[in-house]
Enzyme design. Structure first.
Site, PDB file in Angstrom:
ATOM      1  CB  ALA A  74      84.674  63.015  36.371  1.00  0.00           C
ATOM      2  CE1 TYR A 142      81.745  71.542  42.160  1.00  0.00           C
ATOM      3  CE2 TYR A 142      80.061  72.926  43.519  1.00  0.00           C
ATOM      4  CZ  TYR A 142      80.533  71.920  42.466  1.00  0.00           C
ATOM      5  OH  TYR A 142      79.453  70.990  41.708  1.00  0.00           O
ATOM      6  CB  ALA A 282      84.245  79.085  54.534  1.00  0.00           C
ATOM      7  CG  ASP A 284      77.317  76.992  53.629  1.00  0.00           C
ATOM      8  OD1 ASP A 284      77.503  76.151  52.644  1.00  0.00           O
ATOM      9  OD2 ASP A 284      77.078  76.240  54.756  1.00  0.00           O
TER      10      ASP A 284
END
Ligand code: UFG
Length: 341
Positions: A74, A142, A282, A284
């Protein structure tokens, strides 16, 4: 055995649930259904519709159940989105994982398999496959949020004896070969489902984000790994946790550029994908390919569906049967009419 899967109603989580049930295990799921789907939960699995940030709800579930291991998927997981609201990503992914890890240490859970990411390696341009020794330089909020959690798991083992396997997957793709589950993100941001929909004329021409990267055709390179192979890897790694905590890079070892993916879709379907060049996105990195030698050596895992055309064929079969994903309101597309083989 009895296992808990957080995020088990999501794309990768639902394939892990299927793999565990197929292997004869009992499965429970915690998912807040913010991006997951109730219809992705098989009737044999039990769903707790709970947000991991809700400490009281978590305590009550952990107080009433015991698990032989926890698979933790999750999370918020879109690289581009994390660059628009980085603090939200860091806060959400870290606090939910911290709650879960604390609950595991308090209730005697001994093993956790954690969904980590290739986005840990998003720093400067790289050439060649990435081993576990590569410097960790997240190129996005992330990726950074997942690194926080890897570090938290390190201390949970050191101090509390919670063994963990951090599986840094590269690009999960494809769908259950038996058609039981597949990809359904709303909004969709991933290359393969968007390219399939463009090919099926269900959306306008695909934008290819950046055609001036330092790669042979100028587009980004990724290691697309079949989602069922990723699911199988989660089960393979459990035995290693009897010995020690581990972190592995998980992929096929082969990179495909964005344009290679479009060529594969054309081979599988017989139809071209309409596309045009767009600005870089952005966060990548230009290339992300896994060196999974350590994982294969320690677990015996190898991908069953390594060829990009196999991955695309399963993704297309799912997309054709479920044009609106688990919503399924629209008519099915005749799969045979859009698949050469
Ligand atoms: N891309 C396009 N056009 C689109 C969508 C994507 O050109 O409309 C490109 C991206 O710019 C990138 C490639 O396709 O070059 C792959 O992008 P995806 O969005 O499909 O996947 P990402 O590589 O950004 O991210 C995925 C997962 C992450 C994970 C990462 C690890 O979403 O959770 O793989 O490699 F961390």
């Amino acid at each position: 055995m009895r296992y808990l899967v957080t995020g088990g109603a999501g794309y990768i989580g639902s394939h892990i649930v299927l793999a565990l049930l197929d292997a004869g295990h009992e499965v429970e799921i915690i998912d807040n259904l913010s991006t997951g789907h109730r219809k992705a939960v098989p009737s044999a699995a039990r769903l707790h519709e709970v947000d991991l940030r809700d400490g009281a709800a978590l305590a009550s579930i952990f107080g009433a159940h015991q698990w032989d291991g926890v698979f933790h998927l999750a999370a918020l997981s879109i690289v581009g989105e994390s660059m628009r609201d980085p603090l939200h990503y860091l806060e959400h992914n870290f606090t939910s994982s911290l709650n879960l890890i604390r609950s595991c240490t308090q209730h005697g859970v001994r093993k956790m398999v954690f969904s980590s990411t290739a986005a840990l390696f998003g720093g400067p341009d790289r050439h060649g496959a990435i081993t576990e020794d590569a410097a960790i330089i997240p190129g996005s909020a992330y990726g950074e949020s997942k690194f926080f959690i890897e570090r938290t798991l390190h201390w949970a083992d050191q101090v509390h004896g919670l063994r963990s396997a951090c599986l840094r997957y590269f690009n999960a793709a494809g769908a259950d070969p038996d058609g039981r589950a597949g990809e359904d993100h709303k909004p969709e941001t991933h290359l393969i489902p968007l390219a399939l929909d463009a090919m099926l004329h269900r959306r306008p021409a695909l934008q290819i984000f950046g055609t001036d990267y330092e790669t042979p055709d100028g587009t980004c390179i990724r290691d697309y790994t079949h989602v069922s192979d990723i699911a199988a890897a989660h089960i393979c790694v459990l035995d290693v946790l009897d010995q020690r905590s581990v972190a592995y890079n998980l992929g096929t070892g082969t990179g495909h550029s964005n344009l290679d993916v479009l060529k594969s879709i054309a081979r599988v379907s017989g139809r071209d994908v309409p596309w045009h060049a767009a600005e870089r996105r952005a966060g990548d990195p230009s290339g992300l390919v896994a060196d999974a030698t350590s994982f294969t050596r320690d677990t015996g895992w190898t991908p069953r569906y390594a060829a990009i055309d196999q991955i695309i064929a399963t993704a297309l079969a799912w997309r054709a049967r479920h044009p609106d994903g688990y919503g399924d309101a629209a008519r099915q597309i005749d799969a045979a009419s859009v698949m050469r083989r």
